[in-house]
Enzyme design. Sequence first.
Site, PDB file in Angstrom:
ATOM      1  CG  HIS A  30      -6.044   3.804  -8.856  1.00  0.00           C
ATOM      2  ND1 HIS A  30      -5.675   4.808  -7.979  1.00  0.00           N
ATOM      3  CD2 HIS A  30      -6.013   2.648  -8.154  1.00  0.00           C
ATOM      4  CE1 HIS A  30      -5.422   4.267  -6.797  1.00  0.00           C
ATOM      5  NE2 HIS A  30      -5.611   2.972  -6.872  1.00  0.00           N
ATOM      6  CB  SER A  52      -3.544  -8.343 -18.100  1.00  0.00           C
ATOM      7  OG  SER A  52      -4.097  -8.563 -16.823  1.00  0.00           O
TER       8      SER A  52
HETATM    9  C1  PLP Z   1      -2.462   0.370  -7.663  1.00  0.00           C
HETATM   10  C2  PLP Z   1      -2.836   1.333  -8.711  1.00  0.00           C
HETATM   11  C3  PLP Z   1      -2.633   2.712  -8.542  1.00  0.00           C
HETATM   12  C4  PLP Z   1      -2.196   3.319  -7.254  1.00  0.00           C
HETATM   13  O1  PLP Z   1      -1.000   2.876  -6.832  1.00  0.00           O
HETATM   14  P1  PLP Z   1      -0.599   2.978  -5.287  1.00  0.00           P
HETATM   15  O2  PLP Z   1       0.846   2.670  -5.353  1.00  0.00           O
HETATM   16  O3  PLP Z   1      -1.430   1.968  -4.574  1.00  0.00           O
HETATM   17  O4  PLP Z   1      -0.899   4.370  -4.837  1.00  0.00           O
HETATM   18  C5  PLP Z   1      -2.888   3.546  -9.595  1.00  0.00           C
HETATM   19  N1  PLP Z   1      -3.355   3.072 -10.751  1.00  0.00           N
HETATM   20  C6  PLP Z   1      -3.582   1.759 -10.953  1.00  0.00           C
HETATM   21  C7  PLP Z   1      -4.086   1.298 -12.276  1.00  0.00           C
HETATM   22  C8  PLP Z   1      -3.341   0.851  -9.940  1.00  0.00           C
HETATM   23  O5  PLP Z   1      -3.605  -0.443 -10.130  1.00  0.00           O
END
Ligand code: PLP
Length: 371
Positions: A117, A316
């Site tokens: 992310h 998943s």
């Molecule tokens: C959505 C997501 C995040 C971030 O989460 P938020 O709650 O949107 O800040 C981090 N890592 C992964 C793998 C995600 O899918």
Amino acid sequence: MPDSCLSIDALLERLEHRTKFHAGYPYNLQIDYQKILPLLEYMLNNLGDPYVEGNYGLNTKDFEREVIQFFANLYHLPIDDTWGYITSCGTEGNLYGILLGRELYPNGILYGSQDCHYSVAKAAKMFRIPFVEVQSQNHGEIEYSSLRQALINNRNSPAIINVNVGTTVTGAVDDLSKVIQILEELKITDFHIHVDGALGGMLVPFIEGAINIDFSKYPIGSVAVSGHKFIGSPVPCGIVLARKHQVKSSDVEYLGSTDTTITGSRNGLTPVILWDAIQRRQHMFALEVAQCLQNAEYLYNQIVATDQFALLNPFSTTVVFQRPVELIVKRWQLACYGKIAHIVVMQNHTRPVLSQFLQEAEIKNPYCLVV
Ligand SMILES: *Cc1c(COP(=O)(O)O)cnc(C)c1O
């Protein structure tokens, strides 16, 4: 403020429509928090450490600690070594976990796959940690030989490693045991493993055969999960867990608490929201996960049956396919990455909803649809 043509009634109408046609983001939109409404009459603030009561009385830290305990049990973190807090989102959990790694190893290097992310690279930038981006396999899982080589190249520096349990785009799960095996083989003992389980952190504990995020089995240092993804919440929130003995704190006289969290003021409503969801649904989480997996398989099979490309990783609920025409992307609020798009199948994506999507996506002239 100038006269506005906006109205809350019109907003509610729009939200209802947009909820019906949502498929792109991993949010459980099936939420029912009527019981929480009376709390909106109070200024709730959990400022400071959840385990130190503080001077401000309108807090929900007792609820917060029970939510943390639920996750500690889920990930086998021993009670006497449990620390964590309810964050504002998964991103804050990643920032916290990676910062903790840097506090433990100030000279550490951060490793993460290309499929991490974007908050992982953000953490590197904010905290000025050198970041080594490691190659991924095509389906999104980290490439272990590349990780191994990157660690060899920087053998004299401690390693802060972000492990994905469910990548954002393809829902791929990095193999914790393989990552740990590499560290052992290279005799690297100074490391901090942060697990990003934004969505997958709520899936793997309930899937047979999946590698769980297990603090008692693996030398994991921290875990971040998003609260508004699988559990579902009317406002974004998240959970971060760490081993208590590794958490450093500084007392703040003004708070009567300690400054262990990333933000100062913290949402006092979200701990109650998560607590309420866990109270009502914890015995159904396994069933909810099984249904999402089945519906994801259904969607995957339907797309593959038409000879089109689709991808569904093990453990998943994220189904990846070719980016449809723009109208479908807009109408169904699909997140796209170049030529691909995905649907993260959540609790509100029942078969009829997915069938409707498939039907519309196949329509040769979708311009008859309303966005
Ligand atoms: C959505 C997501 C995040 C971030 O989460 P938020 O709650 O949107 O800040 C981090 N890592 C992964 C793998 C995600 O899918």
